[in-house]
Scaffold this active site. Structure first.
Site, mmCIF file in Angstrom:
data_model
loop_
_atom_site.group_PDB
_atom_site.id
_atom_site.type_symbol
_atom_site.label_atom_id
_atom_site.label_comp_id
_atom_site.label_asym_id
_atom_site.label_seq_id
_atom_site.Cartn_x
_atom_site.Cartn_y
_atom_site.Cartn_z
ATOM 1 N N ARG A 1 0.809 -1.212 0.000
ATOM 2 C CA ARG A 1 0.000 0.000 0.000
ATOM 3 C C ARG A 1 0.847 1.268 0.000
ATOM 4 O O ARG A 1 0.627 2.203 -0.764
ATOM 5 C CB ARG A 1 -0.950 0.003 1.218
ATOM 6 C CG ARG A 1 -2.158 -0.894 1.087
ATOM 7 C CD ARG A 1 -1.871 -2.365 1.035
ATOM 8 N NE ARG A 1 -1.175 -2.829 2.240
ATOM 9 C CZ ARG A 1 -0.483 -3.968 2.312
ATOM 10 N NH1 ARG A 1 -0.361 -4.747 1.252
ATOM 11 N NH2 ARG A 1 0.117 -4.323 3.437
ATOM 12 N N CYS B 1 -6.599 -2.825 7.750
ATOM 13 C CA CYS B 1 -5.387 -2.149 7.281
ATOM 14 C C CYS B 1 -5.712 -0.681 7.181
ATOM 15 O O CYS B 1 -6.615 -0.286 6.439
ATOM 16 C CB CYS B 1 -4.934 -2.686 5.926
ATOM 17 S SG CYS B 1 -3.524 -1.768 5.226
ATOM 18 N N THR C 1 -3.750 1.884 6.025
ATOM 19 C CA THR C 1 -3.301 2.514 4.782
ATOM 20 C C THR C 1 -4.252 2.214 3.632
ATOM 21 O O THR C 1 -4.497 3.073 2.780
ATOM 22 C CB THR C 1 -1.877 2.043 4.426
ATOM 23 O OG1 THR C 1 -1.042 2.131 5.585
ATOM 24 C CG2 THR C 1 -1.276 2.917 3.334
ATOM 25 N N THR D 1 2.311 4.369 8.844
ATOM 26 C CA THR D 1 3.204 4.254 7.700
ATOM 27 C C THR D 1 3.297 5.601 6.990
ATOM 28 O O THR D 1 2.417 6.457 7.120
ATOM 29 C CB THR D 1 2.697 3.209 6.688
ATOM 30 O OG1 THR D 1 1.442 3.674 6.135
ATOM 31 C CG2 THR D 1 2.505 1.855 7.346
ATOM 32 N N LYS E 1 7.297 -7.164 10.341
ATOM 33 C CA LYS E 1 7.061 -7.835 9.063
ATOM 34 C C LYS E 1 8.182 -8.825 8.719
ATOM 35 O O LYS E 1 7.914 -9.982 8.393
ATOM 36 C CB LYS E 1 6.891 -6.806 7.949
ATOM 37 C CG LYS E 1 5.565 -6.039 8.000
ATOM 38 C CD LYS E 1 5.417 -5.132 6.805
ATOM 39 C CE LYS E 1 4.134 -4.312 6.842
ATOM 40 N NZ LYS E 1 2.908 -5.117 6.651
ATOM 41 N N CYS F 1 -1.445 2.078 12.358
ATOM 42 C CA CYS F 1 -0.935 0.971 11.551
ATOM 43 C C CYS F 1 -1.168 -0.297 12.349
ATOM 44 O O CYS F 1 -0.879 -0.336 13.553
ATOM 45 C CB CYS F 1 0.553 1.149 11.245
ATOM 46 S SG CYS F 1 1.292 -0.264 10.392
#
Length: 239
Positions: free
Chosen positions: A49, A84, A86, A128, A168, A199
């Site tokens: 994204r 999510c 984003t 983010t 991640k 986030c």
């Protein structure tokens, strides 16, 4: 299956797992049949994204999510939720494509923040770079009469490191000292009253490292509460 909802997830997978865990833990269940009915779409291959929002020459993630919404429409859920932040850049298009109510994570987060921190004025947004640069939260923060305060480049670098490397890359590992350092930096350097965890990887950090003194509005935790409340409402109304 009757009276279920659909979860659009996989962005990323470990954060989605955290959402499911929180949702199940908060469901007042004493037997298998007391838990909620839901379908999880763990669409891990959705294009990044933030990459797209910072550079539109990169693959656009909207077509993948629209396909997911249309696919779930065929199953006729009671509502949909997307875990999510984003990805909410395309909320209007996704909600318009949905045949059922589509929860709005940024909107619900700011609404909850106002309820729990009524004296807050300066709101720090930890998220983010894609979420921050695209203004995903901006309209809701301003509509609530609040001021959005974005991280400095140095703080953003720490946020990126926590999201992309600690969580991640290392599959859900949380660098608790780094997470707490980010919160301390935002409170002390930016002089904010409360911090939005905008986030879902940061929400995972909050789930696994909650032992701090800083006021936060955890978007994923708030979305779990809204999901539980709405699912319970639908099940009671359609029993």
């Amino acid at each position: 299956m009757r009276h279920f909802f659909s979860i659009l997830g996989g962005m990323g997978t470990m954060a989605t797992e955290s959402f499911i865990r929180i949702l199940n833990q908060r469901t007042p269940a004493k037997r298998d049949q007391d838990y909620l009915n839901y379908i999880l779409v763990n669409h891990a291959t959705v294009p990044d994204r933030t990459s797209y929002l910072l550079d539109h020459s990169q693959p656009n993630f909207l077509p993948d999510l629209l396909a997911d919404v249309k696919q779930q429409n065929l199953l006729k859920p009671d509502f949909m939720v997307m875990v999510c932040n984003t990805a909410h850049y395309f909320y209007d298009q996704l909600a318009a494509a949905s045949d059922v109510p589509f929860l709005n994570m940024p909107q619900e987060t700011v609404k909850s923040l106002k309820q729990h921190y009524p004296r807050a004025k300066r709101v720090g947004l930890a998220a983010t770079e894609g979420t921050i640069s695209s203004g995903v939260y901006q309209q809701y923060i301003y509509q609530a009469g609040l001021d959005e305060v974005d991280p400095t480049p140095a703080i953003q670098e720490k946020i990126n490191r926590l999201i992309y490397k600690s969580i991640k890359e290392e599959r859900g590992a949380v660098d608790a000292p780094l997470y707490h350092e980010i919160l301390a930096d935002m409170m002390q350097q930016l002089k904010v009253d409360v911090i939005i965890l905008g986030c879902t990887e940061l929400s995972l950090a909050q789930e696994l490292a909650p032992n701090h003194q800083y006021p936060v509005a955890d978007s994923q935790s708030i979305m779990a509460e809204r999901t539980l409340a709405l699912a319970t409402k639908y099940q009671k109304n359609k029993a």
